[in-house]
Write a protein that holds these residues in place. Structure first.
Motif, PDB file in Angstrom:
ATOM      1  N   ILE A  94       2.452  -2.244  -0.803  1.00  0.00           N
ATOM      2  CA  ILE A  94       1.095  -1.890  -1.210  1.00  0.00           C
ATOM      3  C   ILE A  94       0.277  -3.172  -1.118  1.00  0.00           C
ATOM      4  CG2 ILE A  94      -0.354  -0.960  -3.053  1.00  0.00           C
ATOM      5  CD1 ILE A  94       2.547   0.026  -4.191  1.00  0.00           C
ATOM      6  N   ASP A  95      -0.834  -3.130  -0.392  1.00  0.00           N
ATOM      7  CA  ASP A  95      -1.629  -4.344  -0.208  1.00  0.00           C
ATOM      8  C   ASP A  95      -2.202  -4.850  -1.522  1.00  0.00           C
ATOM      9  OD1 ASP A  95      -1.121  -4.341   2.524  1.00  0.00           O
ATOM     10  OD2 ASP A  95      -2.949  -3.223   2.988  1.00  0.00           O
ATOM     11  N   GLU A  97      -4.891   0.231   0.343  1.00  0.00           N
ATOM     12  CA  GLU A  97      -4.478  -0.204   1.677  1.00  0.00           C
ATOM     13  C   GLU A  97      -5.675  -0.906   2.305  1.00  0.00           C
ATOM     14  OE1 GLU A  97      -2.031  -0.329   5.257  1.00  0.00           O
ATOM     15  OE2 GLU A  97      -1.728  -0.385   3.092  1.00  0.00           O
ATOM     16  N   PHE A 130      -0.669   6.113   6.171  1.00  0.00           N
ATOM     17  CA  PHE A 130      -1.024   6.157   4.763  1.00  0.00           C
ATOM     18  C   PHE A 130       0.084   6.787   3.918  1.00  0.00           C
ATOM     19  CE2 PHE A 130      -3.718   6.922   1.028  1.00  0.00           C
ATOM     20  CZ  PHE A 130      -4.166   5.618   0.876  1.00  0.00           C
ATOM     21  N   VAL A 160       2.220   4.135   2.570  1.00  0.00           N
ATOM     22  CA  VAL A 160       1.625   3.465   1.415  1.00  0.00           C
ATOM     23  C   VAL A 160       1.824   4.324   0.163  1.00  0.00           C
ATOM     24  CG1 VAL A 160      -0.532   2.630   0.403  1.00  0.00           C
ATOM     25  CG2 VAL A 160      -0.078   2.292   2.832  1.00  0.00           C
ATOM     26  N   ILE A 183      -8.684   2.979   0.343  1.00  0.00           N
ATOM     27  CA  ILE A 183      -8.600   2.163   1.553  1.00  0.00           C
ATOM     28  C   ILE A 183      -9.829   1.253   1.573  1.00  0.00           C
ATOM     29  CG2 ILE A 183      -8.613   2.144   4.088  1.00  0.00           C
ATOM     30  CD1 ILE A 183      -7.464   4.985   3.992  1.00  0.00           C
TER      31      ILE A 183
END
Length: 119
Positions: free
Chosen positions: A41-42, A55, A74, A77, A99
């Motif tokens: 996960i960013d 994301e 996605f 994610v 996002i």
């Protein structure tokens, strides 16, 4: 510098910009590049009673952003976030999937609540 390293640097820079964008909009960053067996996960950020699993996608042009993320990407994610939800949300917070899209010369575009259970 090889292409992989250059892409890694661009990705990290995009994630830093996205994190600052979120902070400027009242979010508290709980984690960045959160990894678990199901993926990465960013950014994990919280504002009020909502924890957003974010994301981040950066491309060379705004046009390229149109294809930067699709349902398959996605879903990866979301799978990673499903593992992290108990840690970050517990019973006190609601989870949301967002996002952030970045292109040179443009403000970040924050798309909120883009994924719903059952998709």
């Amino acid at each position: 510098m090889n292409r992989r390293l250059a892409a890694e640097r661009r990705g990290r820079r995009a994630e830093r910009i996205a994190a600052w964008w979120l902070r400027l909009h009242g979010y508290r960053i709980l984690g960045q590049r959160v990894r678990n067996p199901r993926g990465e996960i960013d950014i994990v950020a919280r504002r009020g009673r909502v924890v957003a699993f974010v994301e981040v996608k950066a491309r060379a042009s705004e046009k390229e952003l149109e294809t930067a993320i699709d349902a398959y990407r996605f879903r990866r994610v979301v799978a990673a976030a499903e593992v992290a939800i108990p840690q970050y949300c517990g019973e006190r917070f609601d989870a949301r999937f967002d996002i952030i899209l970045l292109a040179p010369g443009r403000w970040p575009r924050h798309l909120t609540n883009v994924w719903h259970a059952g998709q």
